[in-house]
Design a protein around this motif. Structure first.
Motif, mmCIF file in Angstrom:
data_model
loop_
_atom_site.group_PDB
_atom_site.id
_atom_site.type_symbol
_atom_site.label_atom_id
_atom_site.label_comp_id
_atom_site.label_asym_id
_atom_site.label_seq_id
_atom_site.Cartn_x
_atom_site.Cartn_y
_atom_site.Cartn_z
ATOM 1 N N THR A 136 0.858 -1.182 0.000
ATOM 2 C CA THR A 136 0.000 0.000 0.000
ATOM 3 C C THR A 136 0.892 1.229 0.000
ATOM 4 O OG1 THR A 136 -1.690 -1.168 1.262
ATOM 5 C CG2 THR A 136 -1.790 1.226 1.285
ATOM 6 N N ILE A 137 0.571 2.195 -0.858
ATOM 7 C CA ILE A 137 1.369 3.426 -0.932
ATOM 8 C C ILE A 137 0.437 4.617 -0.757
ATOM 9 C CG2 ILE A 137 2.934 4.811 -2.362
ATOM 10 C CD1 ILE A 137 3.424 2.186 -4.003
ATOM 11 N N ALA A 179 0.757 8.421 -1.270
ATOM 12 C CA ALA A 179 1.709 9.380 -1.841
ATOM 13 C C ALA A 179 1.454 10.794 -1.321
ATOM 14 C CB ALA A 179 1.594 9.351 -3.364
ATOM 15 N N GLY A 221 0.281 14.465 -1.276
ATOM 16 C CA GLY A 221 -0.916 15.035 -1.901
ATOM 17 C C GLY A 221 -2.175 14.254 -1.570
ATOM 18 N N VAL A 222 -2.041 13.243 -0.699
ATOM 19 C CA VAL A 222 -3.199 12.430 -0.295
ATOM 20 C C VAL A 222 -3.237 12.362 1.229
ATOM 21 C CG1 VAL A 222 -4.170 10.091 -0.318
ATOM 22 C CG2 VAL A 222 -3.219 11.066 -2.407
ATOM 23 N N ARG A 223 -4.456 12.545 1.779
ATOM 24 C CA ARG A 223 -4.639 12.463 3.242
ATOM 25 C C ARG A 223 -5.519 11.267 3.572
ATOM 26 N NH1 ARG A 223 -7.633 16.838 4.142
ATOM 27 N NH2 ARG A 223 -9.436 15.906 5.157
ATOM 28 N N VAL A 224 -5.134 10.519 4.615
ATOM 29 C CA VAL A 224 -5.924 9.365 5.047
ATOM 30 C C VAL A 224 -6.391 9.602 6.481
ATOM 31 C CG1 VAL A 224 -5.854 6.885 5.566
ATOM 32 C CG2 VAL A 224 -4.694 7.751 3.536
ATOM 33 N N GLU A 225 -7.690 9.344 6.737
ATOM 34 C CA GLU A 225 -8.225 9.477 8.093
ATOM 35 C C GLU A 225 -8.923 8.196 8.489
ATOM 36 O OE1 GLU A 225 -10.702 12.915 8.398
ATOM 37 O OE2 GLU A 225 -9.062 14.295 7.962
ATOM 38 N N GLY A 226 -8.624 7.707 9.698
ATOM 39 C CA GLY A 226 -9.311 6.516 10.205
ATOM 40 C C GLY A 226 -8.334 5.421 10.587
ATOM 41 N N ASP A 227 -8.882 4.236 10.783
ATOM 42 C CA ASP A 227 -8.053 3.087 11.174
ATOM 43 C C ASP A 227 -7.547 2.386 9.928
ATOM 44 O OD1 ASP A 227 -8.367 3.477 13.902
ATOM 45 O OD2 ASP A 227 -10.301 2.463 13.892
ATOM 46 N N LYS A 268 -13.720 1.921 7.112
ATOM 47 C CA LYS A 268 -12.643 1.838 8.103
ATOM 48 C C LYS A 268 -11.788 3.103 8.074
ATOM 49 C CE LYS A 268 -12.365 -3.147 8.030
ATOM 50 N NZ LYS A 268 -11.873 -4.238 7.205
ATOM 51 N N PHE A 269 -11.486 3.548 6.880
ATOM 52 C CA PHE A 269 -10.714 4.789 6.768
ATOM 53 C C PHE A 269 -11.128 5.518 5.488
ATOM 54 C CE2 PHE A 269 -8.255 1.405 4.838
ATOM 55 C CZ PHE A 269 -7.809 1.940 3.647
ATOM 56 N N LYS A 270 -10.852 6.817 5.484
ATOM 57 C CA LYS A 270 -11.205 7.631 4.325
ATOM 58 C C LYS A 270 -9.943 8.202 3.690
ATOM 59 C CE LYS A 270 -15.802 8.951 5.869
ATOM 60 N NZ LYS A 270 -16.680 10.028 6.333
ATOM 61 N N VAL A 271 -9.981 8.310 2.381
ATOM 62 C CA VAL A 271 -8.850 8.857 1.636
ATOM 63 C C VAL A 271 -9.318 10.136 0.958
ATOM 64 C CG1 VAL A 271 -7.176 8.419 -0.210
ATOM 65 C CG2 VAL A 271 -7.935 6.525 1.242
ATOM 66 N N PHE A 272 -8.528 11.209 1.133
ATOM 67 C CA PHE A 272 -8.871 12.504 0.532
ATOM 68 C C PHE A 272 -7.715 12.965 -0.357
ATOM 69 C CE2 PHE A 272 -10.840 12.173 4.684
ATOM 70 C CZ PHE A 272 -12.144 12.593 4.478
ATOM 71 N N PRO A 273 -7.919 13.023 -1.668
ATOM 72 C CA PRO A 273 -6.887 13.655 -2.508
ATOM 73 C C PRO A 273 -6.944 15.161 -2.281
ATOM 74 C CG PRO A 273 -8.456 12.333 -3.806
ATOM 75 C CD PRO A 273 -9.055 12.535 -2.461
ATOM 76 N N VAL A 274 -5.834 15.783 -1.891
ATOM 77 C CA VAL A 274 -5.872 17.193 -1.537
ATOM 78 C C VAL A 274 -5.428 18.103 -2.682
ATOM 79 C CG1 VAL A 274 -5.663 16.851 0.939
ATOM 80 C CG2 VAL A 274 -3.596 17.011 -0.432
ATOM 81 N N LYS A 315 -9.294 -8.561 -4.637
ATOM 82 C CA LYS A 315 -9.309 -7.144 -4.264
ATOM 83 C C LYS A 315 -9.289 -6.258 -5.503
ATOM 84 C CE LYS A 315 -7.090 -7.576 0.207
ATOM 85 N NZ LYS A 315 -5.879 -7.380 0.979
ATOM 86 N N GLU A 375 -7.946 -2.239 -6.708
ATOM 87 C CA GLU A 375 -6.923 -1.290 -6.282
ATOM 88 C C GLU A 375 -7.395 0.131 -6.512
ATOM 89 O OE1 GLU A 375 -3.320 -1.877 -8.372
ATOM 90 O OE2 GLU A 375 -2.780 -3.637 -7.210
ATOM 91 N N ILE A 406 -4.476 6.651 -6.980
ATOM 92 C CA ILE A 406 -4.621 8.108 -7.120
ATOM 93 C C ILE A 406 -3.291 8.655 -7.633
ATOM 94 C CG2 ILE A 406 -5.096 10.274 -5.909
ATOM 95 C CD1 ILE A 406 -6.585 8.585 -3.796
ATOM 96 N N SER A 433 2.075 8.101 -7.223
ATOM 97 C CA SER A 433 0.856 7.290 -7.183
ATOM 98 C C SER A 433 0.599 6.731 -5.795
ATOM 99 C CB SER A 433 0.967 6.133 -8.168
ATOM 100 O OG SER A 433 1.003 6.636 -9.477
ATOM 101 N N THR A 434 -0.652 6.898 -5.369
ATOM 102 C CA THR A 434 -1.124 6.241 -4.156
ATOM 103 C C THR A 434 -1.791 4.943 -4.586
ATOM 104 O OG1 THR A 434 -1.457 8.298 -2.940
ATOM 105 C CG2 THR A 434 -2.849 6.439 -2.303
ATOM 106 N N VAL A 435 -1.451 3.852 -3.920
ATOM 107 C CA VAL A 435 -2.043 2.553 -4.269
ATOM 108 C C VAL A 435 -2.599 1.904 -2.999
ATOM 109 C CG1 VAL A 435 -1.648 0.295 -5.318
ATOM 110 C CG2 VAL A 435 -0.322 2.256 -6.092
ATOM 111 N N VAL A 436 -3.917 1.686 -2.972
ATOM 112 C CA VAL A 436 -4.531 1.066 -1.791
ATOM 113 C C VAL A 436 -5.387 -0.122 -2.236
ATOM 114 C CG1 VAL A 436 -5.951 1.464 0.274
ATOM 115 C CG2 VAL A 436 -4.647 3.356 -0.711
ATOM 116 N N PRO A 437 -4.987 -1.355 -1.916
ATOM 117 C CA PRO A 437 -5.836 -2.507 -2.240
ATOM 118 C C PRO A 437 -7.016 -2.579 -1.265
ATOM 119 C CG PRO A 437 -3.564 -3.167 -1.701
ATOM 120 C CD PRO A 437 -3.746 -1.761 -1.264
#
Lengths: 127, 248
Positions: free
Chosen positions: A9-10, A12, A14-20, B147-153, B179, B181, B184, B199-203
């Motif tokens: 998992t990456i 990068a 410019g990206v914000r993550v909130e939570g568990d 479980k969690f939230k992702v925000f591209p800023v 899964k 992917e 972002i 690049s953001t990569v979240v499975p």
């Protein structure tokens, strides 16, 4: 770092993550995270990353800023740009010149169990 | 029994000769079957439902990625094996990923019948094989499994990948891992103003993307608009005919 069993998992810049945030594979964070971070594999926190979270991982390399408690089952490496504001519990610690630690460091050899698929609040330690 | 679904565009005169060659080859290989021709008011789902009731076990789309999109829901609902004979120069990305050559050469791959169950993505109740893509995803909120939230800023593209090849910053997406992917891509400018894509990569297994404004999303080449997209994965859900040259 050793390669984990799950997918990488990456997060990068410019990206914000909130939570568990829970993962079974390796995690690389260059962006911002608020909440909890847990991985059964290895964690790498980049120089520009800003973390407000409790961390639980197998091994970790930290080069950015972490506000929260850091619990590592194996080895923790702090790069010169690392800034930790919180307590550290670890088996093996490597601190490079310039890294800052503002908190208590525990290296009592207690075994850290990383639960699979549950958030960081379920951290268990065993003597 | 094989059931061939011809897309509307392949009924154009320029494909007449190639279609005749395909039909001859299919007969030679002993896998000819009933043919349905899609038209403006002829729904692929109804055709496939009727064919399945009459015993069709294998649905072959003759066309491109968009043809697959037209038949995938019905084929998966009836547990049919799905294959494609790609025609035309453009829009055959999925066939190339599956290792199926263009035109009459695809008949031999269909005849060899290597079947593999792959994951299928689902967006707002409709299945997809390849990916969903939003060109400008800044301001979107992405809830990953509650479980969690992702925000591209900052300005970015958002892609949800099930079956995809690797690019400069992201490894290939495996359609057999259960899964999808979330990818972002943000553009960062380094020293001397050089553009660098990060690049953001979240499975994940499921996610919900939402935003205040209506955005355009491309799903396996077809475009939609919306404010909220619920996306999940159905593991090993779709039985597909693949070739030896597959790219996953």
């Amino acid at each position: 770092m050793a390669k984990g069993n799950g997918q990488e998992t990456i997060i990068a810049l410019g990206v914000r993550v909130e939570g568990d945030f829970v993962s079974e594979g390796d995690v690389v964070i260059e962006g911002d995270v608020n909440g909890n971070i847990q991985t059964a594999s290895d964690l790498r926190i980049g120089e520009q990353a800003k973390i407000k979270a409790d961390i639980l991982a197998q091994n970790a390399v930290i080069a950015g800023e972490v506000r929260g408690n850091v619990t590592i089952a194996g080895k923790l490496e702090l790069s010169p740009s690392a800034r930790i504001i919180g307590d550290i519990s670890v088996d093996v610690l490597s601190v490079l010149s310039g890294a800052q630690i503002n908190g208590k460091v525990t290296m009592d050899g207690s075994e850290v169990k990383i639960p699979k698929g549950k958030p960081g609040k379920d951290i268990e330690t065993e003597e | 029994m094989y059931y061939y679904v011809y897309d509307e565009f392949v009924q154009d005169a320029k494909y007449e000769r190639e279609l005749a060659n395909i039909e001859t080859r299919l007969t030679d290989l002993g896998i000819s079957g009933k043919i349905a021709r899609l038209a403006l008011f002829r729904d692929a789902s109804e055709l496939i439902r009727d064919a399945s009731l009459k015993g069709a076990k294998t649905i072959i789309a003759v066309g491109n990625d968009l043809t697959l999109r037209k038949v995938i829901d019905a084929a998966a609902d009836h547990r049919s094996v799905l294959g494609i004979i790609p025609l035309g120069k453009d829009g055959n990305f999925i066939a190339s990923m599956l290792g199926i050559p263009n035109g009459v050469a695809a008949c031999d791959v269909i005849s060899a019948r290597m079947v593999e169950a792959i994951d299928t993505g689902v967006i707002n109740g409709h299945r997809f094989i390849n990916s969903c893509m939003i060109d400008n995803g800044a301001g979107m909120e992405i809830d990953c499994g509650r479980k969690f939230k992702v925000f591209p800023v900052k300005k970015c593209s958002i892609e949800i990948r099930n079956l995809a090849i690797e690019d400069e910053t992201v490894p290939a997406a495996n359609p057999a891992d259960g899964k999808i992917e979330l990818v972002i891509r943000t553009v960062n400018r380094s020293l001397f103003s050089r553009k660098k894509v990060k690049s953001t990569v979240v499975p994940v297994k499921e996610l919900t993307m939402s935003g205040e404004n209506t955005v355009r999303i491309r799903v396996d080449g077809e475009q939609f608009e919306g404010k909220e997209f619920r996306i999940s994965v159905l593991a090993s859900h779709l039985k597909l005919i693949i070739g030896k040259e597959r790219k996953f």
